[in-house]
Design a protein around this motif. Structure first.
Motif, PDB file in Angstrom:
ATOM      1  N   GLU A 192       0.713  -1.115  -0.081  1.00 38.95           N
ATOM      2  CA  GLU A 192       0.042   0.203   0.078  1.00 38.95           C
ATOM      3  C   GLU A 192       0.962   1.214   0.095  1.00 38.95           C
ATOM      4  O   GLU A 192       0.586   2.125  -0.715  1.00 38.95           O
ATOM      5  CB  GLU A 192      -1.096  -0.060   1.282  1.00 38.95           C
ATOM      6  N   THR A 193       1.906   1.034   0.974  1.00 36.17           N
ATOM      7  CA  THR A 193       2.876   2.119   0.827  1.00 36.17           C
ATOM      8  C   THR A 193       3.602   2.645  -0.521  1.00 36.17           C
ATOM      9  O   THR A 193       3.473   3.858  -1.003  1.00 36.17           O
ATOM     10  CB  THR A 193       3.826   2.128   2.122  1.00 36.17           C
ATOM     11  N   LEU A 194       3.906   1.537  -1.004  1.00 41.43           N
ATOM     12  CA  LEU A 194       4.780   1.648  -2.421  1.00 41.43           C
ATOM     13  C   LEU A 194       3.611   2.203  -3.466  1.00 41.43           C
ATOM     14  O   LEU A 194       3.998   2.954  -4.349  1.00 41.43           O
ATOM     15  CB  LEU A 194       4.921   0.261  -3.014  1.00 41.43           C
ATOM     16  N   GLN A 195       2.286   1.623  -3.363  1.00 40.15           N
ATOM     17  CA  GLN A 195       1.194   2.334  -4.596  1.00 40.15           C
ATOM     18  C   GLN A 195       0.996   3.533  -4.132  1.00 40.15           C
ATOM     19  O   GLN A 195       0.964   4.232  -5.312  1.00 40.15           O
ATOM     20  CB  GLN A 195       0.095   1.302  -4.201  1.00 40.15           C
ATOM     21  N   GLU A 250      -7.545 -11.145  -4.711  1.00 40.80           N
ATOM     22  CA  GLU A 250      -7.976  -9.989  -5.028  1.00 40.80           C
ATOM     23  C   GLU A 250      -7.214  -8.866  -4.627  1.00 40.80           C
ATOM     24  O   GLU A 250      -6.886  -7.795  -5.664  1.00 40.80           O
ATOM     25  CB  GLU A 250      -9.358  -9.897  -4.921  1.00 40.80           C
ATOM     26  N   GLN A 251      -6.965  -8.837  -3.476  1.00 35.89           N
ATOM     27  CA  GLN A 251      -6.113  -7.521  -2.721  1.00 35.89           C
ATOM     28  C   GLN A 251      -4.712  -7.578  -3.524  1.00 35.89           C
ATOM     29  O   GLN A 251      -4.502  -6.479  -3.988  1.00 35.89           O
ATOM     30  CB  GLN A 251      -6.092  -7.398  -1.354  1.00 35.89           C
ATOM     31  N   ALA A 252      -4.134  -8.764  -3.597  1.00 34.56           N
ATOM     32  CA  ALA A 252      -2.676  -8.931  -4.030  1.00 34.56           C
ATOM     33  C   ALA A 252      -2.780  -8.165  -5.441  1.00 34.56           C
ATOM     34  O   ALA A 252      -1.819  -7.528  -6.075  1.00 34.56           O
ATOM     35  CB  ALA A 252      -2.205 -10.177  -4.161  1.00 34.56           C
ATOM     36  N   MET A 253      -3.731  -8.662  -6.350  1.00 32.77           N
ATOM     37  CA  MET A 253      -3.910  -8.272  -7.720  1.00 32.77           C
ATOM     38  C   MET A 253      -4.078  -6.868  -7.988  1.00 32.77           C
ATOM     39  O   MET A 253      -3.691  -6.188  -8.895  1.00 32.77           O
ATOM     40  CB  MET A 253      -4.990  -9.086  -8.439  1.00 32.77           C
ATOM     41  N   SER A 254      -4.811  -6.210  -7.027  1.00 29.30           N
ATOM     42  CA  SER A 254      -4.999  -4.853  -6.930  1.00 29.30           C
ATOM     43  C   SER A 254      -3.548  -3.815  -6.791  1.00 29.30           C
ATOM     44  O   SER A 254      -3.700  -2.868  -7.330  1.00 29.30           O
ATOM     45  CB  SER A 254      -5.677  -4.333  -6.002  1.00 29.30           C
ATOM     46  N   TYR A 255      -2.594  -4.701  -6.531  1.00 28.63           N
ATOM     47  CA  TYR A 255      -1.175  -3.891  -6.508  1.00 28.63           C
ATOM     48  C   TYR A 255      -0.427  -4.035  -7.659  1.00 28.63           C
ATOM     49  O   TYR A 255       0.719  -3.824  -7.544  1.00 28.63           O
ATOM     50  CB  TYR A 255      -0.334  -4.457  -5.203  1.00 28.63           C
ATOM     51  N   THR A 256      -1.064  -4.859  -8.824  1.00 20.60           N
ATOM     52  CA  THR A 256      -0.082  -5.231  -9.740  1.00 20.60           C
ATOM     53  C   THR A 256      -0.087  -4.300 -10.918  1.00 20.60           C
ATOM     54  O   THR A 256      -0.979  -3.440 -11.195  1.00 20.60           O
ATOM     55  CB  THR A 256      -0.450  -6.565 -10.162  1.00 20.60           C
ATOM     56  N   ASN A 257       0.736  -4.480 -12.072  1.00 21.35           N
ATOM     57  CA  ASN A 257       0.903  -3.761 -13.187  1.00 21.35           C
ATOM     58  C   ASN A 257      -0.403  -4.048 -14.238  1.00 21.35           C
ATOM     59  O   ASN A 257      -0.823  -5.041 -14.268  1.00 21.35           O
ATOM     60  CB  ASN A 257       2.116  -4.034 -14.017  1.00 21.35           C
ATOM     61  N   ASP A 258      -0.878  -2.929 -14.765  1.00 19.04           N
ATOM     62  CA  ASP A 258      -1.852  -3.081 -15.666  1.00 19.04           C
ATOM     63  C   ASP A 258      -1.523  -3.776 -16.852  1.00 19.04           C
ATOM     64  O   ASP A 258      -2.748  -4.219 -17.633  1.00 19.04           O
ATOM     65  CB  ASP A 258      -2.504  -1.520 -15.993  1.00 19.04           C
ATOM     66  N   ASP A 259      -0.353  -3.847 -17.512  1.00 15.98           N
ATOM     67  CA  ASP A 259       0.019  -4.532 -18.688  1.00 15.98           C
ATOM     68  C   ASP A 259       0.293  -5.909 -18.437  1.00 15.98           C
ATOM     69  O   ASP A 259       0.690  -6.599 -19.261  1.00 15.98           O
ATOM     70  CB  ASP A 259       1.097  -3.780 -19.237  1.00 15.98           C
ATOM     71  N   ARG A 260      -0.368  -6.510 -17.334  1.00 13.25           N
ATOM     72  CA  ARG A 260       0.217  -7.906 -16.817  1.00 13.25           C
ATOM     73  C   ARG A 260      -0.199  -8.897 -17.906  1.00 13.25           C
ATOM     74  O   ARG A 260       0.502 -10.064 -18.278  1.00 13.25           O
ATOM     75  CB  ARG A 260      -0.450  -8.153 -15.638  1.00 13.25           C
ATOM     76  N   ASP A 261      -1.515  -8.922 -18.693  1.00  7.34           N
ATOM     77  CA  ASP A 261      -1.750  -9.857 -19.603  1.00  7.34           C
ATOM     78  C   ASP A 261      -0.887 -10.118 -20.772  1.00  7.34           C
ATOM     79  O   ASP A 261      -0.924 -10.972 -21.681  1.00  7.34           O
ATOM     80  CB  ASP A 261      -3.267  -9.835 -19.971  1.00  7.34           C
ATOM     81  N   GLY A 262      -0.226  -9.049 -21.331  1.00  9.82           N
ATOM     82  CA  GLY A 262       0.612  -8.990 -22.438  1.00  9.82           C
ATOM     83  C   GLY A 262       2.271  -9.329 -22.044  1.00  9.82           C
ATOM     84  O   GLY A 262       3.013  -9.163 -22.864  1.00  9.82           O
ATOM     85  N   LEU A 263       2.342  -9.848 -20.655  1.00 12.25           N
ATOM     86  CA  LEU A 263       3.723 -10.135 -20.305  1.00 12.25           C
ATOM     87  C   LEU A 263       3.900 -11.733 -20.091  1.00 12.25           C
ATOM     88  O   LEU A 263       2.855 -12.178 -19.817  1.00 12.25           O
ATOM     89  CB  LEU A 263       4.261  -9.284 -19.193  1.00 12.25           C
ATOM     90  N   ASP A 264       5.164 -11.972 -20.035  1.00 16.12           N
ATOM     91  CA  ASP A 264       5.369 -13.444 -19.507  1.00 16.12           C
ATOM     92  C   ASP A 264       6.223 -13.258 -18.442  1.00 16.12           C
ATOM     93  O   ASP A 264       6.521 -12.054 -18.060  1.00 16.12           O
ATOM     94  CB  ASP A 264       6.097 -14.315 -20.749  1.00 16.12           C
ATOM     95  N   TRP A 265       6.740 -14.226 -17.859  1.00 13.60           N
ATOM     96  CA  TRP A 265       7.335 -14.271 -16.296  1.00 13.60           C
ATOM     97  C   TRP A 265       8.668 -13.438 -16.804  1.00 13.60           C
ATOM     98  O   TRP A 265       9.052 -12.669 -15.858  1.00 13.60           O
ATOM     99  CB  TRP A 265       7.706 -15.731 -15.908  1.00 13.60           C
ATOM    100  N   PRO A 266       9.376 -13.578 -17.606  1.00  9.80           N
ATOM    101  CA  PRO A 266      10.853 -12.856 -17.776  1.00  9.80           C
ATOM    102  C   PRO A 266      10.765 -11.395 -17.678  1.00  9.80           C
ATOM    103  O   PRO A 266      11.274 -10.578 -16.847  1.00  9.80           O
ATOM    104  CB  PRO A 266      11.361 -13.176 -19.204  1.00  9.80           C
ATOM    105  N   GLU A 267       9.604 -10.877 -18.502  1.00 12.71           N
ATOM    106  CA  GLU A 267       9.258  -9.492 -18.071  1.00 12.71           C
ATOM    107  C   GLU A 267       8.968  -9.081 -17.006  1.00 12.71           C
ATOM    108  O   GLU A 267       9.245  -7.965 -16.445  1.00 12.71           O
ATOM    109  CB  GLU A 267       8.231  -9.182 -19.413  1.00 12.71           C
ATOM    110  N   ALA A 268       8.109  -9.602 -16.346  1.00 13.27           N
ATOM    111  CA  ALA A 268       7.519  -9.316 -15.091  1.00 13.27           C
ATOM    112  C   ALA A 268       8.591  -9.397 -13.739  1.00 13.27           C
ATOM    113  O   ALA A 268       8.894  -8.401 -13.012  1.00 13.27           O
ATOM    114  CB  ALA A 268       6.668 -10.310 -14.418  1.00 13.27           C
ATOM    115  N   THR A 269       9.784 -10.318 -14.219  1.00  9.72           N
ATOM    116  CA  THR A 269      10.766 -10.444 -13.385  1.00  9.72           C
ATOM    117  C   THR A 269      11.704  -9.276 -13.628  1.00  9.72           C
ATOM    118  O   THR A 269      12.457  -8.550 -12.712  1.00  9.72           O
ATOM    119  CB  THR A 269      11.659 -11.719 -13.402  1.00  9.72           C
ATOM    120  N   GLN A 270      11.855  -8.967 -14.886  1.00 13.89           N
ATOM    121  CA  GLN A 270      12.598  -7.985 -15.524  1.00 13.89           C
ATOM    122  C   GLN A 270      12.204  -6.589 -14.928  1.00 13.89           C
ATOM    123  O   GLN A 270      13.143  -5.608 -14.511  1.00 13.89           O
ATOM    124  CB  GLN A 270      12.575  -7.694 -16.740  1.00 13.89           C
ATOM    125  N   MET A 271      10.972  -6.264 -14.381  1.00 14.25           N
ATOM    126  CA  MET A 271      10.706  -5.239 -13.809  1.00 14.25           C
ATOM    127  C   MET A 271      11.345  -4.909 -12.585  1.00 14.25           C
ATOM    128  O   MET A 271      11.311  -3.853 -12.014  1.00 14.25           O
ATOM    129  CB  MET A 271       9.066  -5.217 -13.628  1.00 14.25           C
TER     130      MET A 271
END
Length: 428
Positions: A192-195, A250-271
């Protein structure tokens, strides 16, 4: 390295059911594969097409070429996160009677559909021929055996319930990068603090990575016994505890990136590596992505169990099979020999970030993280990964993935999501 003695009676039963690998005959392990090939080549079908996965495969091929110089390695890799594209193509080939010589599969219930369809041979004879009953931990051997048969040989062991973080991002936002979260609620407070600061708290990618996150949330909230009970029917999918866990997801997903469905795990880790996100929940194959970019554990990034899962090892393993009707069974067996060898497991796992299944591999050949994973595997409570084939058959996982994707895209509400998960696992 022993499979944990702290597994409850329920969890142990689930692990045994989840890690059954299945079936061929004959003391050589070739059974009725019936291939007519000369054995001078082997088509190895995997989803290791990029990054640390390809690096691991390349290292394994190097050992194979040394051990079997007269057999040509044919790379059948198909790109796609967690093997979704590869599994679809593989199923089409198996149904058409066109199997590869060997294929990668997650050890566990992922193999059950292939076993039921008569598409795998029992490789128990190869365990004797290669002296694997002495090389693999006794408890692991028990998990790999069903009715006296074994259907694949594991190349590694991975831990799924890992949380990766960028230390600089956390420090810049007043968060202790070495903080130990006892619960999801404590972690959510920092998210929450990060968001609020405009930072992406938690990176995630396409549907399978969301199922991966889901399984770790379920594990954190239900504990190992309750989580394992989801797969043997002793935990009620429609119960209040599961509802609470899905609310946390559901709460955890609310903290995630909006472009998630267009990425695979390497891109998410690279973030996380690039400082564009603070945290990522991913299996320990992610360690290689950090290390190959010269990031140092404890200096640049932190690796810890997902909050609420300390003391639990969420297990999966890549393994290789002998398909029924393999065209070059001699080549298949040669590949399986390399996969199971201490040289093969050392080279492969050092590159991929996983740990060897063999007890006689030298810990000194592996990284600081891998040595800690070896220790955890020997003493933690072990459960079976949902997203990576250990806990449920492919058919059930597909239904769970579809339900999760609908929920995270806003196409269903939490009540419908819970009902769909219950329906997906009915009869487990």
């Amino acid at each position: 390295m022993r499979v944990n003695r702290k597994v409850s009676a329920v969890a142990a039963g689930v692990a045994i059911a989840a890690l059954t690998l299945g079936a061929c005959s004959g003391s050589s392990g070739s059974g009725s594969s019936g291939g007519s090939g000369s054995g001078d080549e082997v088509e190895v079908f995997t989803w290791w097409a990029a990054g640390s996965e390809k690096a691991g495969l390349d290292a394994l091929v190097g050992v194979f070429d040394d051990q079997h110089p007269d057999i040509e390695f044919v790379n059948g890799a198909v790109a796609g996160g967690a093997g979704s594209a590869a599994k679809d193509l593989l199923q089409s080939r198996l149904q058409a009677g066109d199997p590869p010589d060997t294929f990668q599969a997650h050890a566990g219930m992922e193999l059950q559909d292939y076993i039921n369809a008569g598409q795998l041979e029992d490789v128990s004879g190869l365990y004797d021929e290669f002296n694997l009953r002495e090389a693999f931990p006794e408890d692991l051997m028990e998990l790999l055996t069903q009715d006296g048969k074994i259907y694949s040989i594991p190349s590694n062991i991975h831990r799924a319930n890992m949380l990766w973080s960028n230390r600089a991002v956390l420090e810049d936002n007043g968060i202790d990068p070495d903080a130990s979260y006892a619960s999801l609620d404590e972690w959510f407070a920092d998210l929450e603090t990060l968001q609020d600061a405009g930072v992406t708290p938690l990176s995630v990618a396409t549907a399978w990575t969301q199922v991966h996150l889901l399984e770790t949330i379920l594990l954190a909230d239900l504990g190992p016994e309750g989580y394992s009970g989801l797969w043997d029917g002793s935990t009620d999918w429609e119960g209040a505890e599961v509802t609470a866990a899905l609310e946390d997801f559901e709460q955890a997903m609310s903290y995630t990136n909006d472009d998630r469905d267009g990425l695979d795990w390497p891109e998410a880790t690279q973030m996380v590596i690039d400082g564009n996100a603070a945290f990522n929940v991913m299996g320990d194959w992610a360690i290689a992505a950090f290390e190959e970019q010269d990031k140092q554990l404890g200096t640049d990034f932190t690796a810890a169990p997902v909050p609420g899962t300390d003391g639990v090892f969420d297990f999966l393993a890549d393994s290789f099979t002998l398909p029924t009707g393999a065209p070059n069974p001699e080549g298949s067996e040669a590949w399986l020999e390399t996969v199971s060898s201490v040289e093969g497991q050392t080279a492969f796992n050092a590159a991929k970030g996983s740990i060897p299944a063999r007890e006689d591999a030298d810990p000194a050949d592996f990284s600081e993280y891998q040595q800690s994973a070896m220790e955890s595997f020997s003493q933690d409570t072990i459960v079976s990964s949902l997203a990576h084939g250990a806990a449920v058959p492919v058919s059930q996982l597909n239904l769970i993935t579809d339900a999760t994707s609908k929920f995270t895209s806003g196409a269903s509400d939490l009540a419908a999501f819970q009902s769909e998960l219950a329906a997906a696992t009915a009869g487990s």
